[in-house]
Design an enzyme around this catalytic site. Sequence first.
Site, PDB file in Angstrom:
ATOM      1  N   GLY A  31      -0.424  -3.877   5.148  1.00  0.00           N
ATOM      2  CA  GLY A  31      -1.481  -4.800   5.550  1.00  0.00           C
ATOM      3  C   GLY A  31      -1.885  -4.542   6.989  1.00  0.00           C
ATOM      4  N   THR A  35      -4.308   2.247  -1.983  1.00  0.00           N
ATOM      5  CA  THR A  35      -3.699   0.954  -2.261  1.00  0.00           C
ATOM      6  C   THR A  35      -4.379   0.255  -3.433  1.00  0.00           C
ATOM      7  OG1 THR A  35      -3.137  -1.176  -1.232  1.00  0.00           O
ATOM      8  CG2 THR A  35      -5.259  -0.237  -0.658  1.00  0.00           C
ATOM      9  N   THR A  51       0.905  -1.147   0.000  1.00  0.00           N
ATOM     10  CA  THR A  51       0.000   0.000   0.000  1.00  0.00           C
ATOM     11  C   THR A  51       0.937   1.187   0.000  1.00  0.00           C
ATOM     12  OG1 THR A  51      -1.688  -1.217   1.222  1.00  0.00           O
ATOM     13  CG2 THR A  51      -1.752   1.148   1.479  1.00  0.00           C
TER      14      THR A  51
END
Length: 584
Positions: free
Chosen positions: A484, A419, A401
């Site tokens: 994440g 992202t 991201t």
Amino acid sequence: MKRGVVLLGAALLLGGMGQAQTGSAGSKVPLATGTGGAVATVDLDASRAAMRILEAGGNAVDAAVAAAATLGVTEPFSCGIGGGGFMVIYLAKENRVVTIDHRETAPASFTPTVFIENGQPIPFDQRVTSGLSAGVPGTVRGWQEALSRYGTLSLRRVLTPAIVTARYGFVVDQNFRNQVQENEARFRAFTSTASLYLPNGQPPAVGRRINNPDLARTYETIARQGAAGFYTGEIAQAIAATVNNPPVAEGTTLNVRRGNMTLADLANYEARLRPPVVSTYRGYTIYGMQPPSSGGLTIAEALNIMEGYDLSAMSEPEAYQKYLEASRLAFADRGAYMADPEYTDVPRNGLLSREFAAERRALIGSQAAPGSVPPGDPFKFQTDPSYPLRPAPAGFEGNDTTHLTVSDRDGNIVAYTFTIESIGGNGMVVPGHGFLLNNELTDFDPVAPHPNVPEAGKRPRSSMSPTIVFREGKPVMALGSPGGSTIITTVLQTLFDVIDRKRTLAEAFTVPRFSQRNAATTGVDLGGENTPLAQGLAGLGYRWAPTPEIGRLTAIQFNPDGTVTAAAEPRRAGGGSALVQSGR
């Protein structure tokens, strides 16, 4: 776009920048202090794009979109117009914080069993590289909402630096090449992706200049027509065709499933303006994102738990043990209760209550918990009617991201995380348009029942955590990260390091990152397991899961003397880029 606009953009991008670029004209620097506006991103081209807009009189919102669009060119495996994100904005003149949710949505064809075949979940890697994994992109709609409501410049103006970069190219660095190499087999499976990112059949060499004329033309269409040029017409048709009939190369052995996205799915996409999550911690007020991001609530709950300890008076191992266990407990509750609030009754008031935090804190001893812990019951602390939900098992989120942080001379601030999910998204470049599609729908848990089950129009749960921190009504810090579910722990640990352990922002970047997400092992930066702090924590029962890198933070700190410090990673993933308008 008219030729004159492109030439103007080239001049803006390639010309001098005076004091704003002092000390960083030729390479990225991770730390810059000065006055006026500031920007921190993972990429020098993107930071320069934002600074160009600030120098041209744009505000932080304008500059954030300019940087984001440029990142879509130079960091295409992390982000871009094929994905979505969350933006937290501080409007200084109005003294208020607003947030824009432009998370991707599931097509109308989705059902809770969409990822089930023969009674079993489709293997994760096959879910990722498929048309099924692509959600309806939200980024372009989010940009237009931000600019039309809070910006000062047109979409055409702020996209100009990105158009120039896409048309004339940028220099490949080691991180870019590494990401292509990691995805080489997937990229070869799609004709459009291989053509763009495997020139001459190989990953591009470090130092090579590459361009993306298809993306330049796509940006030009959006600049002329606004978001409608993306969500209807030729671009929308190309997105749907790519999802429903992936451009698979002849001879590929990958099992690439088709999706089912319609033009109506794209035309009907809407961004959401949501109130921020607001919490307090030791005199600071912290603003984050509401669900479907789980970041704001999870960070707030963990801080509420941690506030019951005098962490600044403890030894390093003792203090970090409390941080890690608070994170473990908050992640247990995240997995059980957080999902898209338009489909799930999230017990937000209960999760944020001090009484619930005290109940959870009572479970923390002086050692690491031996493994995962069950969620608590926030419903008894709710102040509105609700109903209990079944706990969800831990899912898997891609680690790639990007995050950018921008402020302007008037005090406006943007913390923006966006992202395409996994590195390279679902692997498919939209033919003729130069951008990768996301695989965000793999953030749904494929096995029902639980809050984060796939449903038509639903937004999958996210960990993105753009955050702005205030003290006595004045901004202190804005920050965020990719990674994440380690996004949450990266932001949480940084707040802990700065507020409780009295580290400077620069020092917080250099401390090994520890990520406890309700598991038997605790993530740690590769090599960090050998530090004295990690060894002390090992004596308290922690077992390590060394990770190549945890998070890639960018942040801005607002100093008591009126200066600002922009900060980015000094080493993780090749480091980041910090710029200020007037350096010192």
